[in-house]
Scaffold this active site. Structure first.
Site, short mmCIF file in Angstrom:
data_model
loop_
_atom_site.label_atom_id
_atom_site.label_comp_id
_atom_site.label_asym_id
_atom_site.label_seq_id
_atom_site.Cartn_x
_atom_site.Cartn_y
_atom_site.Cartn_z
N PHE A 10 0.82 -1.21 0.00
CA PHE A 10 0.00 0.00 0.00
C PHE A 10 0.86 1.27 0.00
CE2 PHE A 10 -2.83 2.89 2.68
CZ PHE A 10 -3.60 3.29 1.61
N SER A 106 6.76 1.93 13.70
CA SER A 106 5.36 2.15 14.05
C SER A 106 5.27 2.79 15.43
CB SER A 106 4.61 0.81 14.06
OG SER A 106 3.33 0.96 14.64
N TYR A 129 3.88 -7.28 17.42
CA TYR A 129 4.16 -6.33 16.34
C TYR A 129 5.03 -5.18 16.84
CZ TYR A 129 3.37 -2.64 12.89
OH TYR A 129 3.55 -1.63 11.98
N LYS A 133 9.03 -4.51 15.97
CA LYS A 133 9.43 -3.25 15.32
C LYS A 133 10.54 -2.57 16.13
CE LYS A 133 7.02 -2.42 11.54
NZ LYS A 133 7.66 -2.13 10.24
N GLY A 180 -24.65 2.58 7.59
CA GLY A 180 -25.76 3.04 8.41
C GLY A 180 -25.98 2.19 9.64
N LYS A 181 -25.12 1.21 9.87
CA LYS A 181 -25.28 0.29 11.01
C LYS A 181 -24.14 0.41 12.01
CE LYS A 181 -27.53 -3.03 7.92
NZ LYS A 181 -27.45 -4.40 7.32
N TYR A 196 -2.38 9.92 6.45
CA TYR A 196 -2.84 9.66 5.08
C TYR A 196 -1.68 9.11 4.26
CZ TYR A 196 -4.92 10.58 0.48
OH TYR A 196 -5.41 10.46 -0.80
N VAL A 197 -1.95 8.07 3.48
CA VAL A 197 -0.89 7.35 2.78
C VAL A 197 -0.06 8.24 1.87
CG1 VAL A 197 -2.46 6.60 0.94
CG2 VAL A 197 -0.38 5.29 1.41
#
Length: 327
Positions: A10, A106, A129, A133, A180-181, A196-197
């Site tokens: 990503f 991270s 994790y 790291k 909506g749930k 934001y990437v």
């Protein structure tokens, strides 16, 4: 030439796009193919020694490869990818005479950190994790210390990264709101730092210019929204009432998460609900960063980044486009 390890993923794909646009040569090392830059990929597994032949002399290694989901099994994969992988990256740098490594760590190294934790906060990871790291960071620091006058180490600790095409925790939250749930667990007054990437990728590119030494930065896009404010804003984007319709006390949410943990152990299946995910959802995760001191300006304001992601995922048709699965 810049070498992006884990460049098919990503963040790596966004970084590859930026380097391509700025005409900076790059190569990708990944065990998976790249849908965007297939001709740039050299197939390799970071868990194994990296015996690589490059067409151009590399100037920097950018390591984005990681095991990071909460439900990785066997647990040894965290050490194999994150820790052994760091050793293999350093060995590759030594072999090729590369004096610059950029490593995406991270904020998980801080564990459940106090509000406003900065780069000097206490290291206290609560899971494998975060632990691995941190172990990887120490390996990279040892590499840099071997030749501190010439070697550059940049460690970037992003908070949760989101953006178009990602199928991680932020997407799952946005999808629940869009359905909506959505069920708010807890008061919704807890605040979340996000990244934001495209901004993370831009800072990675920016850090290629850093001089010898050890440079450590949290990466966060400000401001930090409360869960209530984030849900209200997304609802407004979708032309809905900003009110949160359903709420559940955090204690009951944790009990439900623990029940799913028990079922997962019995059935050996993975479920989207777990006690640790409920705990992380209800916790404050607010960090500060020294990135501003470098002169870097994020290209996309956070509020615009949220709007771009919501439009892309829930208001436009992008079903045929590549998606990336992560936490």
């Amino acid at each position: 030439m810049n070498v992006i390890i884990g460049g098919s993923g990503f963040i790596g794909t966004r970084l590859s796009v930026l380097l391509s646009l700025s005409k900076k040569p790059f190569q990708i090392i990944d065990k998976s193919p790249s849908d965007f830059f297939p001709e740039k990929v050299l197939s390799a597994d970071i868990r194994l020694p990296l015996s690589i032949s490059f067409s151009m002399e590399p100037s920097a290694l950018i390591n984005l490869a990681a095991e990071h989901r909460d439900d990785i099994r066997p647990l040894s994969l965290y050490d194999e990818v994150n820790v052994d992988g760091a050793r293999n990256v350093c060995d590759l740098a030594r072999e090729k005479g590369i004096n610059k490594i950029i490593f995406t760590s991270s904020v998980a190294v801080y564990g459940f950190a106090p509000l406003g934790a900065n780069e000097s906060a206490v290291i206290a990871p609560f899971n494998d994790y975060g632990r691995t790291k941190w172990e990887a960071e120490k390996i990279y620091k040892d590499w840099q210390a071997e030749d501190p006058v010439r070697r550059t180490l940049v460690i970037i600790r992003p908070t949760v990264v989101f953006g178009e095409g990602n199928r991680g925790n932020v997407f799952n939250l946005l999808r629940q709101i869009a359905s909506g749930k959505f069920l708010m667990v807890g008061s919704g007054l807890n605040r979340k730092s996000m990244a934001y990437v495209e901004n993370v990728a831009a800072f990675l590119e920016y850090s290629l210019e850093f001089k010898p030494g050890v440079h450590i930065f949290n990466y966060i896009d400000k401001p930090d929204f409360t869960m209530n404010a984030l849900v209200a804003h997304v609802n407004k984007l979708l032309n809905r009432s900003a009110d949160v319709k359903f709420r559940l006390p955090s204690s009951i949410g944790l009990l439900i998460g623990s029940c799913f943990d028990l079922i997962a152990r019995i059935t050996d299946k993975k479920y989207p609900i777990s006690a640790i995910r409920v705990k992380k959802f209800c916790a404050n995760s607010v960090y500060e960063s020294a990135v501003d001191s470098t002169g870097f300006i994020p290209p996309v304001p956070l509020i615009e980044a949220i709007e771009k992601t919501v439009r892309f995922e829930f208001m436009e048709d992008h079903k045929a486009e590549k998606v990336f699965y992560s936490e």
